[in-house]
Write a protein that holds these residues in place. Structure first.
Motif, short mmCIF file in Angstrom:
data_model
loop_
_atom_site.label_atom_id
_atom_site.label_comp_id
_atom_site.label_asym_id
_atom_site.label_seq_id
_atom_site.Cartn_x
_atom_site.Cartn_y
_atom_site.Cartn_z
N UNK A 99 0.81 -1.22 0.00
CA UNK A 99 0.00 0.00 0.00
C UNK A 99 0.84 1.27 0.00
N UNK A 100 2.10 1.17 0.43
CA UNK A 100 2.96 2.35 0.49
C UNK A 100 3.22 2.93 -0.89
N UNK A 101 3.04 2.13 -1.95
CA UNK A 101 3.38 2.60 -3.29
C UNK A 101 2.23 3.31 -3.98
N UNK A 102 1.22 3.67 -3.18
CA UNK A 102 0.22 4.61 -3.68
C UNK A 102 0.81 6.02 -3.73
N UNK A 103 1.95 6.19 -3.10
CA UNK A 103 2.68 7.45 -3.10
C UNK A 103 2.93 7.90 -4.54
N UNK A 104 2.52 9.11 -4.90
CA UNK A 104 2.61 9.50 -6.31
C UNK A 104 4.01 9.86 -6.79
N UNK A 105 4.86 10.36 -5.91
CA UNK A 105 6.14 10.91 -6.36
C UNK A 105 7.31 10.12 -5.79
N UNK A 106 7.44 8.89 -6.19
CA UNK A 106 8.54 8.05 -5.73
C UNK A 106 9.81 8.45 -6.49
N UNK A 107 10.81 8.85 -5.75
CA UNK A 107 12.01 9.41 -6.35
C UNK A 107 12.97 8.32 -6.79
N UNK A 108 13.51 8.48 -7.98
CA UNK A 108 14.52 7.56 -8.48
C UNK A 108 15.90 8.01 -7.99
N UNK A 109 16.74 7.04 -7.67
CA UNK A 109 18.08 7.37 -7.18
C UNK A 109 18.98 6.16 -7.20
N UNK A 110 19.98 6.14 -6.30
CA UNK A 110 21.00 5.11 -6.35
C UNK A 110 20.92 4.04 -5.29
N UNK A 111 19.86 4.04 -4.47
CA UNK A 111 19.76 3.10 -3.36
C UNK A 111 18.93 1.89 -3.77
N UNK A 112 19.50 0.69 -3.56
CA UNK A 112 18.76 -0.56 -3.82
C UNK A 112 18.41 -1.19 -2.49
N UNK A 113 17.13 -1.55 -2.32
CA UNK A 113 16.64 -2.11 -1.07
C UNK A 113 16.17 -3.54 -1.31
N UNK B 274 9.99 6.71 4.86
CA UNK B 274 11.02 7.41 5.61
C UNK B 274 12.12 7.94 4.69
N UNK B 275 12.44 7.16 3.68
CA UNK B 275 13.46 7.60 2.75
C UNK B 275 13.02 8.82 1.95
N UNK B 276 11.77 8.83 1.54
CA UNK B 276 11.27 9.99 0.80
C UNK B 276 11.30 11.24 1.66
N UNK B 277 11.00 11.08 2.96
CA UNK B 277 11.05 12.23 3.86
C UNK B 277 12.47 12.77 3.98
N UNK B 278 13.47 11.90 3.76
CA UNK B 278 14.87 12.31 3.82
C UNK B 278 15.42 12.71 2.46
N UNK B 279 14.61 12.62 1.41
CA UNK B 279 15.07 12.99 0.09
C UNK B 279 15.86 11.91 -0.62
N UNK B 280 15.73 10.65 -0.16
CA UNK B 280 16.45 9.56 -0.81
C UNK B 280 15.75 9.14 -2.10
N UNK B 281 16.54 8.69 -3.04
CA UNK B 281 16.00 8.14 -4.27
C UNK B 281 16.38 6.67 -4.39
N UNK B 282 15.52 5.89 -4.99
CA UNK B 282 15.71 4.44 -5.02
C UNK B 282 15.93 3.93 -6.44
#
Length: 691
Positions: free
Chosen positions: A155-169, A183-191
């Motif tokens: 359900x967390x991926x209802x988030x509209x603005x998922x940022x792309x970046x360099x972190x793989x989870x 939590x990562x989006x709140x910190x400005x992380x991209x995935x």
């Protein structure tokens, strides 16, 4: 057996598929089974998406197919959203059609009892026999923000603005993926990618991460571990990541788990399951954190320290708030990281630059530090100081109210060759965002800050790796005499010994009295339990009496065991007794353990653990970690023990990991006597279990 999809081909089908199918997708986008189609469309996934639902002609306004065979092409990736009892059938169909990867949402497999375990075994067998790769069961799916792939029911991926970046989870827990995203989006992380690993019936966390290592978009990895299942694959990934300079940070559950017991030796009980996991992660260069915040915040810092064998230890702190810096220093100290005071030379350089500097562990600039020129000058000096491996800037209220003043000098100092990090005392999201965007390792609190620094410092450069081996389910114990033969081969010093017959005459001994007499049989690994040891024997008559005592004890306490051999040794004493144990763990592989001997072995759990084999240098580090051995270094006038000989013996026993013909599951020297400096160490008992 078909060739399994591996490496880059696996990564493409898993994270970069050209087409996906949703088996059992719901018409209701609010339901778990309806979310993936909704998410894929909203995220703008450019590949083909095929809804499969035999009960509906349309799903969420799109054409639905009755089964996978009806699709216009074989999809790269199939997400099975239907109930547990349909999974095996769907897997068989995927395998028949040549699907590369199938993700299973349903639970009800090995975690649900014997029937579920049997069902999972069928799924695993199908994967191995056909080449179909299976993610899950209990996987919430995979996400690749850059391509709009939101193949997930989270359900967390209802988030509209998922940022792309360099972190793989990668996470065993699907729900934790959502927590890390928010939590990562709140910190400005991209995935770069997120994978809910689930139960690892086929695809393991290590194999998934290993397949992505050559992806240039991935800069580092965050792992959420519930166990070390498939440890060999995780080891392979960690070693490859270290070679490529891609940092790995992990949070593993289980610190409070009860110790894993072993039947034959003390080593397993002393080590404990989580202690072994801790050594496994650190020895493979993975930063293991203790807090969720640090899991998100440690990766940029880990990326600033190369795994080159030079372990960083020294932190310098500069601050605009004495109280905030004191919290950081305190939390670092709790974790064994010492904040270094500035040297006299560094203090002189600071004063020459116009900065008021006083001796102490923290350079407190007070309010003057909110000025750009003051903070920048201080950072320039500290980053040049040879006594620091890392400089930490702790910023007070100005981080919230004047971020342009508080963070700009830190950002402008980032290009220095020495690692620099920042901790913000107030809630300062704007300043954190600026620091994150610039690539500065930054922390929102002292606990996560200290946790991240300590975990990065605790990583160890991977050393020589053991020979591959599949541990046997059980093994056989060697007699003590046979165990000594193995110690001789390894070069572990031991007391001299003579084998005699319990039913025969007292032999002539090549050493003097007093001696110890011990029954010697591979069927009696724990001699004291059957009264099989007599100590302090003085003279031939006493030795004859000891033989009679041993015969009587065996007849009474071990009546079904034939044993006629007795091992005789001279009584020895040293400055200290230690236990050195080796074990081939089913998940982590070979480990070596050093513990204080005697009653302290199990009472105080005073020990050090590493993956085996270890170098003599690493063995020295292990000795440093055992508190009860501190006096042997000459502390407070105590006699010095031969700690160098101890290090040599630890390293020698650990070489069992690279002797494939030995096939040793467990080995333990207990006690190993540490003699005065220059007189070596002496093993006076040993137990070995071979597979």
């Amino acid at each position: 057996m078909m060739q399994a999809t591996v490496g880059p081909e696996l990564a493409r089908a898993l994270l970069n598929p050209r087409s996906v199918a949703l088996v059992g997708v719901s018409d209701d986008p609010a339901k778990t089974g309806g979310r993936p189609l909704q998410y894929l469309r909203k995220a703008g996934f450019e590949g083909a998406v095929y809804p499969v639902n035999p009960n509906r002609a349309t799903v969420q306004g799109e054409r639905a197919y009755v089964d996978l065979a009806s699709l216009p092409e074989v999809p790269d990736h199939v997400f099975v959203l239907s109930p547990t009892d349909s999974v095996l059938g769907a897997a068989s169909e995927c395998a028949r059609l040549g699907v590369k990867v199938m993700t299973v949402l349903a639970s009800g497999f090995s975690e649900s009892g014997s029937q579920g375990a049997a069902r999972e075994q069928e799924l695993r067998a199908l994967a191995r026999s056909t080449g179909l790769r299976i993610l899950g069961p209990s996987s919430l799916g995979v996400v690749r923000p850059a391509t709009g792939l939101r193949l997930t029911a989270n359900a967390a991926f209802a988030e509209p603005d998922l940022r792309s970046g360099g972190v793989f989870v990668a996470s065993h827990s699907g729900s934790m993926i959502g927590a890390l995203v928010s939590r990562g989006m709140a910190r400005g992380l991209g995935f770069a990618g997120l994978v809910s690993v689930g139960s690892e019936s086929d695809l393991s966390m290590g194999e998934i991460c290993l397949s992505t290592l050559d992806d240039p978009a991935i800069e580092g990895y965050l792992l959420f571990l519930e166990s070390l299942r498939h440890g060999e694959r995780l080891r392979e990934f960690a070693l490859a990541a270290a070679r490529r300079g891609k940092p790995v940070v992990a949070y593993k559950l289980g610190r409070s788990a009860a110790a894993a017991e072993m039947a034959a030796t003390h080593t397993g009980a002393l080590a404990g399951e989580d202690d072994i996991a801790d050594a496994f992660l650190k020895d493979l260069g993975i930063a293991r954190v203790e807090t969720l915040a640090a899991l998100l915040e440690a990766l940029p810092l880990a990326g600033r320290f190369a795994l080159d064998g030079a372990a960083p230890r020294r932190v310098g702190v500069v601050t605009t708030t004495g109280g905030g810096a004191a919290m950081a220093v305190d939390q670092l100290g709790v974790r064994g990281v010492v904040v270094e005071p500035a040297s006299a030379e560094t203090l002189t350089r600071l004063r020459d630059a116009g900065i008021s500097a006083h001796p102490g562990r923290v350079l407190d600039l007070t309010l003057a530090g909110t000025r750009y020129d003051v903070m920048k000058t201080a950072l320039d000096v500290l980053l040049e100081a040879p006594e620091f491996d890392l400089v930490l800037a702790v910023v007070g209220s100005s981080a919230r109210f004047q971020p342009h003043l508080a963070v700009k000098p830190i950002i402008d100092s980032l290009q220095h060759g020495k690692p620099l990090a920042a901790m913000l005392v107030p809630d300062a999201p704007q300043a954190l965002a600026q620091l994150t965007e610039a690539g500065v390792p930054c922390f929102a609190g002292p606990e996560a800050c200290a946790d991240a620094i300590a975990s990065v410092f605790a990583r160890r450069m991977p050393g020589v790796q053991p020979v591959a081996s599949s541990p046997a389910a059980s093994g056989r114990s060697l007699s003590e005499a046979q165990a000594y033969t193995l110690l001789d081969r390894l070069g572990v010093p031991r007391a001299p010994a003579v084998i005699a017959s319990l039913s025969g005459e007292v032999p002539e001994l090549p050493f003097g009295y007093p001696v110890a007499a011990k029954v010697c049989s591979e069927h009696i690994p724990h001699k004291t339990e059957v009264g099989g040891v007599v100590l302090g024997i003085e003279g031939d008559a006493a030795l004859a009496d000891a033989f009679a005592t041993l015969r009587a004890n065996l007849a009474e306490r071990a009546p079904g065991i034939e044993c006629d051999e007795v091992l005789l040794q001279p009584m020895r004493s040293g400055l200290a007794e230690v236990l050195v144990g080796y074990r081939r763990d089913a998940d982590a592989g070979p480990i070596i353990l050093l513990a204080a001997g005697g009653i302290w072995a199990e009472v105080a759990r005073d020990r050090s653990i590493r993956l085996a084999p270890v170098s003599v240098d690493t063995a020295r580090d292990m000795i440093e970690e055992v508190r009860m051995l501190k006096p042997l270094s000459g502390l407070r006038g105590k006699s010095r023990g031969d700690l160098e000989a101890l290090a040599q013996a630890i390293s020698a026993l650990s070489r069992l990991a690279v002797l494939p013909d030995a096939a040793v599951l467990e080995a333990e020297v207990n006690p190993l006597l540490v003699m005065p400096q220059g007189q070596g160490v002496v093993a006076v008992d040993a137990l070995v279990v071979q597979g």
